[in-house]
Design an enzyme around this catalytic site. Structure first.
Site, PDB file in Angstrom:
ATOM      1  N   HIS A  85     -21.518   8.370   6.161  1.00  0.00           N
ATOM      2  CA  HIS A  85     -21.216   9.781   6.146  1.00  0.00           C
ATOM      3  C   HIS A  85     -22.696  10.481   5.757  1.00  0.00           C
ATOM      4  O   HIS A  85     -23.220  10.035   4.777  1.00  0.00           O
ATOM      5  CB  HIS A  85     -20.158   9.967   4.994  1.00  0.00           C
ATOM      6  N   GLY A 107       0.927  -1.338   0.044  1.00  0.00           N
ATOM      7  CA  GLY A 107      -0.128   0.004   0.195  1.00  0.00           C
ATOM      8  C   GLY A 107       0.852   1.270  -0.052  1.00  0.00           C
ATOM      9  O   GLY A 107       1.867   1.309   0.657  1.00  0.00           O
ATOM     10  N   GLY A 127      -0.829   4.556   0.140  1.00  0.00           N
ATOM     11  CA  GLY A 127      -1.542   5.460   0.528  1.00  0.00           C
ATOM     12  C   GLY A 127      -0.880   6.252   1.710  1.00  0.00           C
ATOM     13  O   GLY A 127       0.397   6.199   1.840  1.00  0.00           O
ATOM     14  N   LEU A 128      -1.494   7.199   2.606  1.00  0.00           N
ATOM     15  CA  LEU A 128      -0.926   8.068   3.528  1.00  0.00           C
ATOM     16  C   LEU A 128      -0.111   7.170   4.575  1.00  0.00           C
ATOM     17  O   LEU A 128       1.039   7.309   4.939  1.00  0.00           O
ATOM     18  CB  LEU A 128      -1.903   8.738   4.233  1.00  0.00           C
ATOM     19  N   ALA A 129      -0.611   5.935   4.855  1.00  0.00           N
ATOM     20  CA  ALA A 129      -0.218   5.160   5.733  1.00  0.00           C
ATOM     21  C   ALA A 129       1.340   4.511   5.093  1.00  0.00           C
ATOM     22  O   ALA A 129       2.203   4.475   5.497  1.00  0.00           O
ATOM     23  CB  ALA A 129      -1.219   4.030   6.282  1.00  0.00           C
ATOM     24  N   ARG A 134     -15.581   7.122  13.848  1.00  0.00           N
ATOM     25  CA  ARG A 134     -14.416   8.108  13.633  1.00  0.00           C
ATOM     26  C   ARG A 134     -14.867   9.774  13.487  1.00  0.00           C
ATOM     27  O   ARG A 134     -15.556   9.839  12.868  1.00  0.00           O
ATOM     28  CB  ARG A 134     -13.606   7.818  12.395  1.00  0.00           C
ATOM     29  N   ARG A 139     -21.221  12.365  12.920  1.00  0.00           N
ATOM     30  CA  ARG A 139     -21.677  11.602  11.609  1.00  0.00           C
ATOM     31  C   ARG A 139     -22.624  10.780  11.744  1.00  0.00           C
ATOM     32  O   ARG A 139     -23.875  10.650  11.068  1.00  0.00           O
ATOM     33  CB  ARG A 139     -20.609  11.029  10.609  1.00  0.00           C
TER      34      ARG A 139
HETATM   35  C1  LIG Z   1     -14.073  10.661  -0.212  1.00  0.00           C
HETATM   36  C2  LIG Z   1     -13.513  10.641   1.095  1.00  0.00           C
HETATM   37  C3  LIG Z   1     -13.003  11.849   1.686  1.00  0.00           C
HETATM   38  C4  LIG Z   1     -12.425  11.744   2.789  1.00  0.00           C
HETATM   39  N1  LIG Z   1     -12.100  12.680   3.570  1.00  0.00           N
HETATM   40  C5  LIG Z   1     -11.290  12.687   4.634  1.00  0.00           C
HETATM   41  C6  LIG Z   1     -10.953  13.929   5.447  1.00  0.00           C
HETATM   42  O1  LIG Z   1     -11.019  14.967   4.997  1.00  0.00           O
HETATM   43  N2  LIG Z   1     -10.251  13.638   6.672  1.00  0.00           N
HETATM   44  C7  LIG Z   1      -9.589  12.396   7.167  1.00  0.00           C
HETATM   45  O2  LIG Z   1      -9.079  12.498   8.055  1.00  0.00           O
HETATM   46  N3  LIG Z   1     -10.177  11.582   6.323  1.00  0.00           N
HETATM   47  C8  LIG Z   1     -10.893  11.326   5.232  1.00  0.00           C
HETATM   48  N4  LIG Z   1     -11.016  10.211   4.669  1.00  0.00           N
HETATM   49  C9  LIG Z   1     -10.590   8.978   5.050  1.00  0.00           C
HETATM   50  C10 LIG Z   1      -9.341   8.735   4.657  1.00  0.00           C
HETATM   51  O3  LIG Z   1      -9.036   9.276   3.365  1.00  0.00           O
HETATM   52  C11 LIG Z   1      -8.868   7.071   4.527  1.00  0.00           C
HETATM   53  O4  LIG Z   1      -9.256   6.673   5.593  1.00  0.00           O
HETATM   54  C12 LIG Z   1      -7.336   7.190   4.459  1.00  0.00           C
HETATM   55  O5  LIG Z   1      -6.653   8.029   3.395  1.00  0.00           O
HETATM   56  C13 LIG Z   1      -6.772   5.792   4.257  1.00  0.00           C
HETATM   57  O6  LIG Z   1      -5.395   5.837   4.064  1.00  0.00           O
HETATM   58  P1  LIG Z   1      -4.567   4.473   4.042  1.00  0.00           P
HETATM   59  O7  LIG Z   1      -3.363   4.822   3.808  1.00  0.00           O
HETATM   60  O8  LIG Z   1      -4.909   3.684   5.269  1.00  0.00           O
HETATM   61  O9  LIG Z   1      -5.124   3.631   2.895  1.00  0.00           O
HETATM   62  P2  LIG Z   1      -5.472   4.010   1.344  1.00  0.00           P
HETATM   63  O10 LIG Z   1      -5.311   5.335   0.998  1.00  0.00           O
HETATM   64  O11 LIG Z   1      -6.729   3.368   1.122  1.00  0.00           O
HETATM   65  O12 LIG Z   1      -4.452   3.106   0.422  1.00  0.00           O
HETATM   66  C14 LIG Z   1      -4.358   1.800   0.245  1.00  0.00           C
HETATM   67  C15 LIG Z   1      -3.278   1.271  -0.234  1.00  0.00           C
HETATM   68  O13 LIG Z   1      -3.027  -0.160  -0.584  1.00  0.00           O
HETATM   69  C16 LIG Z   1      -3.085  -0.734  -1.926  1.00  0.00           C
HETATM   70  N5  LIG Z   1      -3.515  -1.845  -1.786  1.00  0.00           N
HETATM   71  C17 LIG Z   1      -4.744  -2.280  -1.432  1.00  0.00           C
HETATM   72  N6  LIG Z   1      -4.975  -3.548  -1.338  1.00  0.00           N
HETATM   73  C18 LIG Z   1      -3.961  -3.936  -2.005  1.00  0.00           C
HETATM   74  C19 LIG Z   1      -3.283  -5.343  -2.329  1.00  0.00           C
HETATM   75  N7  LIG Z   1      -4.335  -6.384  -2.184  1.00  0.00           N
HETATM   76  N8  LIG Z   1      -2.209  -5.582  -2.961  1.00  0.00           N
HETATM   77  C20 LIG Z   1      -1.359  -4.471  -2.854  1.00  0.00           C
HETATM   78  N9  LIG Z   1      -1.681  -2.979  -2.696  1.00  0.00           N
HETATM   79  C21 LIG Z   1      -3.117  -3.078  -2.435  1.00  0.00           C
HETATM   80  C22 LIG Z   1      -3.599   0.400  -2.727  1.00  0.00           C
HETATM   81  O14 LIG Z   1      -3.037   0.396  -4.143  1.00  0.00           O
HETATM   82  C23 LIG Z   1      -3.041   1.758  -1.687  1.00  0.00           C
HETATM   83  O15 LIG Z   1      -1.912   2.104  -2.142  1.00  0.00           O
HETATM   84  C24 LIG Z   1     -11.963  10.264   3.549  1.00  0.00           C
HETATM   85  C25 LIG Z   1     -12.237   9.175   2.780  1.00  0.00           C
HETATM   86  C26 LIG Z   1     -12.983   9.213   1.731  1.00  0.00           C
HETATM   87  C27 LIG Z   1     -13.637   7.995   0.878  1.00  0.00           C
END
Ligand SMILES: Cc1cc2nc3c(=O)[nH]c(=O)nc-3n(C[C@H](O)[C@H](O)[C@H](O)COP(=O)(O)OP(=O)(O)OC[C@H]3O[C@@H](n4cnc5c(N)ncnc54)[C@H](O)[C@@H]3O)c2cc1C
Ligand code: SF4
Ligand code: FES
Lengths: 256, 642
Positions: B272, B46, B48-50, B441, B336
């Site tokens: 939401h 992954g 994403g931010l994490a 949340r 929410r």
């Molecule tokens: C429309 C929307 C608006 C939001 N607004 C806010 C906000 O304003 N403030 C806030 O705090 N939160 C907000 N959230 C929530 C927040 O954006 C998410 O909870 C957070 O960004 C999740 O980050 P993450 O790094 O955990 O996962 P993600 O960003 O979902 O990243 C997942 C990663 O894992 C990878 N991946 C997934 N499955 C696999 C696999 N099987 N094999 C390999 N790679 C895989 C993907 O490619 C991706 O790179 C919002 C969410 C949405 C839907």
């Protein structure tokens, strides 16, 4: 699919299909009826469901957020990257823009730097490699000063933001007669050149990102400005002028 | 020697005063000598931010990192879509914010179903996150004096939310992605896009690798390492329609679950309140309208059911501003879960608006009258444009129609204080874990948590595993890899061989509808029991009648989707089961049997002040384990927003 409502649009859609990177491709024509409230990608979903029901494979296309921010969707629609609407990504385009009976042509982004992988899916990893060459500030986690230590004047912050809004979709490349990636590179260089945080690496950044861009086979900018017209985030061409200045400035500096 | 899994659910929260735990823990943790770090290979699933923040930081520290994502670029992870903002206890507004207040708000907002120690740490590191992002050039909103601006978000009583127009997620992610790209350039991160993790590999009870499938050519590959970090996001797409990106999935987490990682609180899902309502049969996803709109928009429905007049022609006295009426002190800014449930109640009572009756108004008429159109445009222009583009209506002249939609999942793989799952060596970060948000949340806290986990927590705690255990040399020729790869191949082959008559999408939609109708905003025993049997029947039908075309050796999006839906089919049952056993209402989990006379959620602290973590048993029902939640510094009260 299901019996169509009276206000549904019936369209003839010609979509580019290509089995793999080095395979020949051609347009495949289908008829599809959808509500004007559906999005363009939902229209393609519908077409794919129709194809699969008839035993044909779905047409591949890139998409993810479907709300205009991830930059995954691409497509050249009737000759225009992201279609006819200004400042609108393909996924945000809705079928009410079209008329009943329209014929629509759908193609992949075409550029030497973006080889086709299948159907409408292209490889845009060249953009990542350009970013790797310097599209960042070198600051290790944990070493940052307090966020208020360096104030940034609002006008500079706003202009940097306008540049930072680039979603890396590649429409600028697809629209350019030279398949140049100048607008994309300019957006990043500009964002960081405008902020004090980006200053220490300013010269090296402009040089190495432009070098990387050239290395990936993107063309030169000859001021057609088709890029900005196609850009869904309205990144202004003034950033290209800034990139040129940054490049010139850094070319005149002794290289370490 | 086999390392024992943490099946007793030791939370490993250090002792001592709450606000000294993290500092003390960091001091007590073993360290990995900088010269040895590059010998450790860390697999990060992954970006994403994490994931991006963890991969970049670990590489900066000297570890060898390999990173994976399913999109064509690391920058396109679903985090990119977050709009509203990120919380931090900076108290730049001097309005009384503090680490303790952010901690308290988050614990209370989560309806007292999160671990105190984890949440306090989150509040502590929140401040450093903002420093880090600003140093990276993240263009947060600023005031005329050049300092950072903050707003109040999601009903918080202080202004602690940092934001970047309506695209905070994109700007934060580009910061983390930049840091990641820098490490790729330095050769310390090897990045693999369009590769999906399809299994976790364990050797001697420790997570030592993964198997991936290349989405461009179907190739299976084995990757060995000393630790695996799962940062694969949330499972909201089990509902089919959600605000999540289309590729968001449960596969990585579910595969890990089937290898022994416990799944915690799967029934905690967040709906939401402000999304654009469903328009029709081919709707493929739902679009969020930022919560910030509730700062100025007023929510209402007609007083009488079946009132079909145009909004503008309904006189003031015949409108019901139900949130303002029921919750005078928070009004339109209630959390929410409360806002969503109330929207459902008025629609169920026949007072919903629009052609489907499944919408309520969010009206800016009074705000425009008060502040002028220009001001409202300056605040929300991009959101209004987005609304107009999707619906074809002009929200400056007619009220928006909104309805709740699945948005975020608080449940996830169980982790201890170190963010380590029950499988030693498997760490889980971001939305994929269950750790910090309890049963609900708060707005702007997911971005905070993802970056806290990736930039600051795991880079410190991973040493407990790397330096604390004896890790034998393992490479991909080990039998465990061969077995995992064979099982994965077989699974994808099986999907192709069904050769039935229904499309993958039609199954996914049906599953989503079952979950939404029976395990959505409001749940009861009879419905949940029905949902379990419907999901089982559907899963059987899926394996007998799904039609996946094409082959497994080329770019085949249909096969990708089929694999994910197959996992959702299994996961969905667990989610419903979890909702069934939790005999209380808390946060996003509302059981109709457990409500007050005024239809508010009724918690049961006596019996349910615990985390439920599920252990997978092949062929047998999942086994339930509880982790008791101990509150030392906050007093459990009934959430009231009246
Ligand atoms: C429309 C929307 C608006 C939001 N607004 C806010 C906000 O304003 N403030 C806030 O705090 N939160 C907000 N959230 C929530 C927040 O954006 C998410 O909870 C957070 O960004 C999740 O980050 P993450 O790094 O955990 O996962 P993600 O960003 O979902 O990243 C997942 C990663 O894992 C990878 N991946 C997934 N499955 C696999 C696999 N099987 N094999 C390999 N790679 C895989 C993907 O490619 C991706 O790179 C919002 C969410 C949405 C839907
Ligand atoms: S500059 Fe515009 S068109 Fe080019 S990649 Fe960025 S957003 Fe897309
Ligand atoms: S699908 Fe994300 S921008 Fe279009």
């Amino acid at each position: 699919m299901t019996a169509s409502a009276t206000d549904d649009l019936t369209l003839t859609v010609h979509v580019w299909c290509q089995a793999g990177p080095d395979q020949p491709g051609d347009f495949v024509t289908s008829e599809v009826s959808v509500s004007p409230d559906t999005s363009f990608l939902e229209m393609l979903d519908c077409l794919n469901e129709q194809r699969m029901a008839g035993g044909q494979e779905a047409i591949a296309f890139d998409h993810d957020c479907r709300e205009g921010i991830c930059g995954a969707c691409s497509l050249v629609i009737d000759g225009k990257p992201h279609g006819p609407e200004q400042e609108t990504t393909t996924c945000q385009l809705h079928m009410r823009t079209f008329n009943d009976g329209d014929a629509i042509y759908v193609e992949p982004f075409r550029a030497k730097g973006f080889p086709v992988l299948r159907d409408l899916v292209v490889d845009r990893s060249a953009f990542d490699r350009i970013q790797q060459a310097g599209g960042y500030v070198s600051v290790n986690t944990g070493s940052a000063p307090d966020a208020h230590a360096v104030p940034v004047p609002k006008p500079a912050a706003e202009e940097a933001f306008d540049a930072a809004a680039c979603i890396g979709c590649g429409a600028c490349v697809a629209a350019c007669p030279n398949a140049s990636a100048m607008l994309f590179v300019a957006a990043k260089v500009s964002q960081l050149a405008l902020l004090p945080q980006g200053a220490p690496e300013r010269d090296a950044r402009a040089l190495s990102m432009v070098e990387a861009m050239d290395g990936e086979g993107f063309g030169n900018c000859t001021n057609h400005f088709e890029c900005a017209a196609a850009c869904p985030k309205a990144i202004p061409v003034t950033h290209i002028a800034r990139l040129n200045r940054e490049f010139l400035r850094s070319s005149l500096m002794p290289r370490s | 020697m086999t390392t024992q899994p943490n099946t007793q659910l030791h939370d490993n929260v250090p002792g001592g005063p709450l606000d000294e735990k993290w500092t003390k823990h960091k001091f007590d943790l073993k360290l990995v000598n900088p010269a040895n770090r590059r010998k450790f290979e860390i697999l990060v699933v992954g970006t994403g931010l994490a994931g991006a923040s963890a991969a970049a930081t670990l590489a900066e520290m000297g570890y060898s990192v390999t990173s994976f994502c399913v999109q064509d670029s690391a920058r396109r992870a679903h985090s990119i879509a977050a709009q509203g903002g990120i919380n931090a206890a900076k108290n730049y507004k001097n309005d009384g914010d503090s680490v303790h207040r952010l901690f308290y708000d988050t614990i209370k907002g989560g309806d007292y179903r999160a671990r105190e120690g984890n949440v306090h740490r989150l509040a502590e590191v929140s401040r450093q996150i903002i420093d880090q992002c600003v140093a990276q050039g993240v263009p947060f909103a600023r005031e005329y004096g050049g300092l950072l601006d903050n707003r109040s978000f999601g009903g918080a009583q202080v202004a602690r939310t940092f934001y970047a127009r309506g695209q905070t997620g994109q700007q934060l992610l580009l910061g983390a992605y930049g840091a990641l790209m820098r490490q790729v350039n330095a050769g310390r991160v090897k990045l693999h896009v369009r590769k999906e993790m399809v299994d976790l590999v364990e050797v001697d009870g420790i997570a030592r690798g993964i198997v991936t499938r290349d989405l461009t050519n179907g190739k299976f590959e084995r990757w060995a390492g000393h630790a695996v970090l799962l940062c694969s996001g949330g499972y909201g797409n089990v509902f089919y329609l959600s605000t999540n990106a289309k590729a968001s999935n449960v596969t990585a987490a579910w595969r890990a679950h089937k290898r022994g990682a416990f799944f915690a609180n799967p029934c905690y899902t967040q709906i939401h309140p402000t999304c654009i309502p469903v328009h029709g049969e081919f709707q493929s996803k739902l679009t969020l309208m930022s919560e910030s709109l509730r700062n100025d928009g007023r929510v209402w429905v007609p007083q009488d059911d079946g009132d079909a007049r145009a909004a503008g022609t309904i006189p003031e006295g015949e409108r019901d501003y139900y949130l303002e009426r029921k919750y005078p002190s928070f009004g339109n800014l209630v959390p929410r879960d409360v806002a969503s449930r109330n929207a459902k109640q008025v629609c169920d009572a026949g007072r919903g608006v629009g052609t489907t009756g499944k919408a309520v108004y969010l009206d800016f008429r009074d705000a425009i009258k008060r502040d002028g159109r220009d001001m409202i445009q300056a605040r929300y222009g991009n959101l209004f444009d987005m609304y107009a583009r999707i619906t074809g209506e002009d929200p400056y002249s007619v009220p928006m129609r909104i309805f709740p939609a699945v948005h975020y999942t608080m449940g996830g793989l169980w982790v201890d204080y170190n963010l380590e799952s029950t499988v030693p060596g498997l760490f889980v970060l971001g939305e994929a874990n269950f750790s910090d948000h309890g049963a609900n949340r708060l707005g702007a806290s997911a971005l905070m948590q993802g970056l806290a986990d990736g930039y600051f927590v795991v880079p410190a705690t991973i040493a407990s595993h790397l330096a604390g255990r004896v890790l034998q040399p393992v490479d991909t020729s080990h039998d465990a890899f061969a077995q995992a790869e064979a099982a994965s191949r077989q699974r994808f082959q099986a999907l192709l061989e069904v050769q039935g008559s229904r499309t993958v999408d039609s199954f996914h939609r049906e599953l989503g509808l079952i979950c939404w109708d029976q395990c959505g905003m409001s749940r009861n025993r009879a419905d949940l029991e029905k949902a379990i049997s419907s999901i089982r029947t559907l899963r059987e039908a899926f394996w007998q009648d799904v039609r996946v075309l094409g082959d497994a050796q080329s770019l085949n999006q249909n096969l990708e989707h089929a694999g994910r839906v197959a996992d959702f089919m299994e996961f969905g049952e667990l989610m419903v089961n979890d909702a069934l056993q939790r005999e209380e209402s808390c946060g996003g989990h509302f059981r109709e049997e457990h409500q007050t006379d005024e239809n508010e959620a009724k918690r049961n602290d006596e019996d349910f002040c615990h985390v439920t973590a599920w252990e997978h048993r092949d062929g047998k029902p999942s086994q339930r384990h509880d982790e008791e939640l101990k509150f030392e510094s906050v007093h459990l009260s009934t959430r009231s927003y009246k």
